[in-house]
Motif scaffolding. Structure first.
Motif, PDB file in Angstrom:
ATOM      1  N   HIS A 166     -10.981  -1.698  -1.369  1.00  0.00           N
ATOM      2  CA  HIS A 166      -9.622  -1.163  -1.242  1.00  0.00           C
ATOM      3  C   HIS A 166      -9.224  -0.431  -2.517  1.00  0.00           C
ATOM      4  O   HIS A 166      -8.625   0.653  -2.459  1.00  0.00           O
ATOM      5  N   LEU A 167      -9.559  -0.993  -3.661  1.00  0.00           N
ATOM      6  CA  LEU A 167      -9.266  -0.348  -4.939  1.00  0.00           C
ATOM      7  C   LEU A 167      -9.965   1.001  -5.042  1.00  0.00           C
ATOM      8  O   LEU A 167      -9.355   2.000  -5.462  1.00  0.00           O
ATOM      9  N   LEU A 168     -11.226   1.057  -4.661  1.00  0.00           N
ATOM     10  CA  LEU A 168     -11.978   2.314  -4.724  1.00  0.00           C
ATOM     11  C   LEU A 168     -11.388   3.365  -3.796  1.00  0.00           C
ATOM     12  O   LEU A 168     -11.203   4.529  -4.187  1.00  0.00           O
ATOM     13  N   LEU A 169     -11.073   2.973  -2.572  1.00  0.00           N
ATOM     14  CA  LEU A 169     -10.531   3.925  -1.604  1.00  0.00           C
ATOM     15  C   LEU A 169      -9.146   4.413  -2.008  1.00  0.00           C
ATOM     16  O   LEU A 169      -8.839   5.611  -1.904  1.00  0.00           O
ATOM     17  N   THR A 170      -8.291   3.511  -2.463  1.00  0.00           N
ATOM     18  CA  THR A 170      -6.945   3.935  -2.850  1.00  0.00           C
ATOM     19  C   THR A 170      -6.976   4.775  -4.124  1.00  0.00           C
ATOM     20  O   THR A 170      -6.164   5.687  -4.285  1.00  0.00           O
ATOM     21  N   SER A 171      -7.914   4.484  -5.021  1.00  0.00           N
ATOM     22  CA  SER A 171      -8.021   5.279  -6.250  1.00  0.00           C
ATOM     23  C   SER A 171      -8.386   6.723  -5.930  1.00  0.00           C
ATOM     24  O   SER A 171      -7.825   7.660  -6.518  1.00  0.00           O
ATOM     25  N   THR A 172      -9.328   6.906  -5.015  1.00  0.00           N
ATOM     26  CA  THR A 172      -9.721   8.270  -4.659  1.00  0.00           C
ATOM     27  C   THR A 172      -8.648   8.947  -3.808  1.00  0.00           C
ATOM     28  O   THR A 172      -8.446  10.162  -3.919  1.00  0.00           O
ATOM     29  N   GLN A 173      -7.946   8.182  -2.981  1.00  0.00           N
ATOM     30  CA  GLN A 173      -6.888   8.764  -2.161  1.00  0.00           C
ATOM     31  C   GLN A 173      -5.686   9.170  -3.007  1.00  0.00           C
ATOM     32  O   GLN A 173      -5.015  10.163  -2.725  1.00  0.00           O
ATOM     33  N   TRP A 174      -5.400   8.412  -4.053  1.00  0.00           N
ATOM     34  CA  TRP A 174      -4.238   8.665  -4.904  1.00  0.00           C
ATOM     35  C   TRP A 174      -4.319  10.001  -5.621  1.00  0.00           C
ATOM     36  O   TRP A 174      -3.296  10.538  -6.078  1.00  0.00           O
ATOM     37  N   THR A 175      -5.510  10.573  -5.714  1.00  0.00           N
ATOM     38  CA  THR A 175      -5.662  11.851  -6.420  1.00  0.00           C
ATOM     39  C   THR A 175      -4.776  12.938  -5.823  1.00  0.00           C
ATOM     40  O   THR A 175      -4.388  13.871  -6.538  1.00  0.00           O
ATOM     41  N   GLY A 377      -1.722   4.523  -9.787  1.00  0.00           N
ATOM     42  CA  GLY A 377      -2.254   4.492  -8.428  1.00  0.00           C
ATOM     43  C   GLY A 377      -2.736   3.116  -8.024  1.00  0.00           C
ATOM     44  O   GLY A 377      -2.553   2.682  -6.878  1.00  0.00           O
ATOM     45  N   ALA A 378      -3.363   2.407  -8.957  1.00  0.00           N
ATOM     46  CA  ALA A 378      -3.841   1.051  -8.668  1.00  0.00           C
ATOM     47  C   ALA A 378      -2.661   0.112  -8.421  1.00  0.00           C
ATOM     48  O   ALA A 378      -2.697  -0.731  -7.509  1.00  0.00           O
ATOM     49  N   ILE A 379      -1.608   0.242  -9.213  1.00  0.00           N
ATOM     50  CA  ILE A 379      -0.413  -0.580  -9.011  1.00  0.00           C
ATOM     51  C   ILE A 379       0.206  -0.267  -7.650  1.00  0.00           C
ATOM     52  O   ILE A 379       0.582  -1.167  -6.888  1.00  0.00           O
ATOM     53  N   ASN A 380       0.306   1.018  -7.337  1.00  0.00           N
ATOM     54  CA  ASN A 380       0.852   1.420  -6.030  1.00  0.00           C
ATOM     55  C   ASN A 380      -0.017   0.904  -4.893  1.00  0.00           C
ATOM     56  O   ASN A 380       0.485   0.439  -3.864  1.00  0.00           O
ATOM     57  N   GLY A 381      -1.334   0.956  -5.058  1.00  0.00           N
ATOM     58  CA  GLY A 381      -2.249   0.508  -4.018  1.00  0.00           C
ATOM     59  C   GLY A 381      -2.147  -0.971  -3.721  1.00  0.00           C
ATOM     60  O   GLY A 381      -2.437  -1.411  -2.604  1.00  0.00           O
ATOM     61  N   SER A 382      -1.698  -1.743  -4.713  1.00  0.00           N
ATOM     62  CA  SER A 382      -1.557  -3.183  -4.480  1.00  0.00           C
ATOM     63  C   SER A 382      -0.477  -3.480  -3.447  1.00  0.00           C
ATOM     64  O   SER A 382      -0.501  -4.534  -2.803  1.00  0.00           O
ATOM     65  N   ALA A 383       0.466  -2.548  -3.256  1.00  0.00           N
ATOM     66  CA  ALA A 383       1.557  -2.760  -2.305  1.00  0.00           C
ATOM     67  C   ALA A 383       1.074  -2.763  -0.862  1.00  0.00           C
ATOM     68  O   ALA A 383       1.770  -3.258   0.026  1.00  0.00           O
ATOM     69  N   THR A 384      -0.099  -2.200  -0.614  1.00  0.00           N
ATOM     70  CA  THR A 384      -0.637  -2.189   0.759  1.00  0.00           C
ATOM     71  C   THR A 384      -1.915  -3.021   0.867  1.00  0.00           C
ATOM     72  O   THR A 384      -2.607  -2.962   1.877  1.00  0.00           O
ATOM     73  N   LEU A 385      -2.213  -3.788  -0.167  1.00  0.00           N
ATOM     74  CA  LEU A 385      -3.434  -4.594  -0.166  1.00  0.00           C
ATOM     75  C   LEU A 385      -3.451  -5.591   0.985  1.00  0.00           C
ATOM     76  O   LEU A 385      -4.455  -5.742   1.691  1.00  0.00           O
ATOM     77  N   ASP A 386      -2.328  -6.282   1.210  1.00  0.00           N
ATOM     78  CA  ASP A 386      -2.304  -7.285   2.275  1.00  0.00           C
ATOM     79  C   ASP A 386      -2.386  -6.660   3.656  1.00  0.00           C
ATOM     80  O   ASP A 386      -2.832  -7.296   4.606  1.00  0.00           O
ATOM     81  N   LYS A 387      -1.985  -5.386   3.777  1.00  0.00           N
ATOM     82  CA  LYS A 387      -2.071  -4.698   5.062  1.00  0.00           C
ATOM     83  C   LYS A 387      -3.517  -4.368   5.413  1.00  0.00           C
ATOM     84  O   LYS A 387      -3.960  -4.570   6.545  1.00  0.00           O
ATOM     85  N   TRP A 388      -4.258  -3.866   4.432  1.00  0.00           N
ATOM     86  CA  TRP A 388      -5.616  -3.407   4.690  1.00  0.00           C
ATOM     87  C   TRP A 388      -6.672  -4.478   4.426  1.00  0.00           C
ATOM     88  O   TRP A 388      -7.805  -4.349   4.888  1.00  0.00           O
ATOM     89  N   VAL A 389      -6.305  -5.508   3.684  1.00  0.00           N
ATOM     90  CA  VAL A 389      -7.235  -6.607   3.419  1.00  0.00           C
ATOM     91  C   VAL A 389      -6.538  -7.914   3.804  1.00  0.00           C
ATOM     92  O   VAL A 389      -5.986  -8.611   2.939  1.00  0.00           O
ATOM     93  N   PRO A 390      -6.497  -8.235   5.085  1.00  0.00           N
ATOM     94  CA  PRO A 390      -5.829  -9.470   5.525  1.00  0.00           C
ATOM     95  C   PRO A 390      -6.406 -10.689   4.821  1.00  0.00           C
ATOM     96  O   PRO A 390      -7.616 -10.828   4.677  1.00  0.00           O
ATOM     97  N   GLY A 391      -5.520 -11.553   4.371  1.00  0.00           N
ATOM     98  CA  GLY A 391      -5.945 -12.749   3.652  1.00  0.00           C
ATOM     99  C   GLY A 391      -5.895 -12.598   2.150  1.00  0.00           C
ATOM    100  O   GLY A 391      -5.931 -13.594   1.418  1.00  0.00           O
ATOM    101  N   SER A 392      -5.792 -11.346   1.675  1.00  0.00           N
ATOM    102  CA  SER A 392      -5.778 -11.121   0.227  1.00  0.00           C
ATOM    103  C   SER A 392      -4.530 -11.711  -0.414  1.00  0.00           C
ATOM    104  O   SER A 392      -4.543 -12.076  -1.594  1.00  0.00           O
ATOM    105  N   GLU A 393      -3.437 -11.810   0.369  1.00  0.00           N
ATOM    106  CA  GLU A 393      -2.199 -12.358  -0.176  1.00  0.00           C
ATOM    107  C   GLU A 393      -2.333 -13.851  -0.512  1.00  0.00           C
ATOM    108  O   GLU A 393      -1.519 -14.405  -1.245  1.00  0.00           O
TER     109      GLU A 393
END
Length: 412
Positions: A166-175, A377-393
């Motif tokens: 998720h970190l890798l994908l959001t980092s590249t998407q944040w560009t 971008g990494a901080i912003n990506g954490s806001a959707t971590l639980d959506k895309w990685v169920p159980g991460s919360e």
């Protein structure tokens, strides 16, 4: 389901394919800018010099166009991941993947390839679409996750690898939020800078990741608790999932299990609720920035403490925080411009901490601006971590998500 409306014979012509790709390119950019609900087919048509009726020759309705944009994005990332899998090590595979993403961004910028679209509003589509999209996304996600794995994915390492993916994908998407600062001719260098940060992290070799006394001070900022906190928390959660346009009063009320009448008794309008969500998030961000700036410690200490505290707050009972991209799709953004300006200052604060850290030896030398955008971008990506990685919360998100960013995404 067949979302295309042109006859099979017509779809074989070069002219048809060229126009179809132009529509996909324009639509993906508009959907990302305005959200799915905030974009009309007539706007897409205008971008490519067609009438709205002519668009339906290629795509029967807007949902079909969204579906194709998302499937195009998924298949593109899957193809890049498949090519990157030839790398001998996780570091080499990540380098190939990031470089491949930047090459596609360059092709899109030069009109040689349709733009890719973010997945933030995918939940707005009907289940007949999302079933196919999520299946393709899952296949793509597993391909990308395989790039990070040192060996087989097991029950012991699956969550860690999934969060890093998720970190890798959001980092590249944040560009997409900062690409406009550079020319296409710069993209090769930008890919190298991004690879440097992802693979080597930000902390200087030998510098510990563990929280310091500064973390406690930053995380312990005093915040007034609004009387309608439950409304704000539910609204932020929904805004993070579906964006401003998708977060209707009906959906917010349903999430709170209250009637619309009860909602309006507490909040005059949706814009007023959004303003309160922004204010709540900014109060946290500004307070933690001020505490980190005033605190004692190296630049690396301050940067890590700020990032850990923001992500930790989001997943705490006091959270969540509003993702920073939630207001980019607002048609009346100027109404909120003054409010969100402090959020933009977060990037400058991160630059300051990076510069200080590089001078005092706590942060590795790297491209400060690129690194700063990636931190935000990494901080912003954490806001959707639980959506895309169920159980991460239910895990230590700070440890599993932020530590790889600061210490290297391939580090175990």
């Amino acid at each position: 389901m067949n979302p295309q409306s042109a006859d099979a014979g017509d779809r074989t012509t070069g002219r048809y394919k060229q126009k179809r790709e132009a529509i996909l390119n324009a639509a993906a950019r508009l959907f990302d800018e305005n959200g799915i609900k905030g974009t009309m087919l007539s706007e897409v048509a205008q971008q490519v010099g067609l009438s709205t009726n002519s668009i339906t020759y290629y795509f029967k309705k807007k949902e079909d166009l969204v579906f194709e944009c998302l499937m195009h994005t998924t298949s593109t990332i899957s193809a890049i991941a498949a090519e990157s899998a030839a790398g001998a090590t996780p570091e080499e595979r990540v380098t190939r993947f990031v470089t491949g993403r930047w090459k596609k961004l360059a092709e899109a910028a030069e009109g040689q390839y349709p733009a890719m679209m973010s997945f933030r509003d995918v939940g707005e589509l009907d289940a007949s679409y999302t079933k196919t999209i999520f299946s393709a996304y899952g296949d793509m996600f597993r391909r990308v996750r395989g790039l990070l794995a040192q060996g087989p994915v097991t029950s012991d390492n699956r969550m860690s690898l999934t969060i890093r993916t998720h970190l890798l994908l959001t980092s590249t998407q944040w560009t997409r939020t900062w690409l406009s600062n550079f020319s296409v001719t710069d993209y090769g260098r930008l890919a190298a800078y991004m690879c440097d940060v992802l693979i080597n992290g930000l902390l200087a070799p030998g510098k510990p990741w563990a929280p310091t006394a500064l973390d406690e001070k930053v995380a312990a900022i005093k915040l007034p608790e609004p009387s309608n906190r439950n409304f704000i928390a539910a609204a932020i959660s929904l805004l993070n999932e579906v964006g401003y346009n998708g977060a209707s009063i009906d959906r917010i009320s349903a999430r709170l299990s209250v009637t619309k009448g009860s909602f309006y008794h507490h909040i005059p309008s949706k814009d007023d609720l959004f303003a309160e969500c922004v204010s709540r998030t900014l109060a946290v961000v500004e307070g933690m920035q001020a505490a980190a700036i005033a605190g004692e410690g190296s630049g690396g200490d301050k940067l890590a403490a700020l990032a850990r505290s923001l992500v930790g707050f989001h997943f705490s009972p006091r959270g969540p925080l509003l993702r920073m991209t939630a207001w980019t799709e607002l048609s009346n953004l100027e109404q909120f411009y003054g409010q969100v300006q402090p959020m933009r200052q977060l990037t400058q604060t991160v630059v300051d901490f990076l510069a200080t850290g590089m001078m005092d030896g706590s942060v590795r030398p790297t491209h400060q601006a690129i690194a700063a955008w990636m931190v935000v971008g990494a901080i912003n990506g954490s806001a959707t971590l639980d959506k895309w990685v169920p159980g991460s919360e239910k895990t230590d998100a700070v440890e599993l998500y932020l530590k790889p960013f600061f210490c290297g995404i391939c580090s175990e």
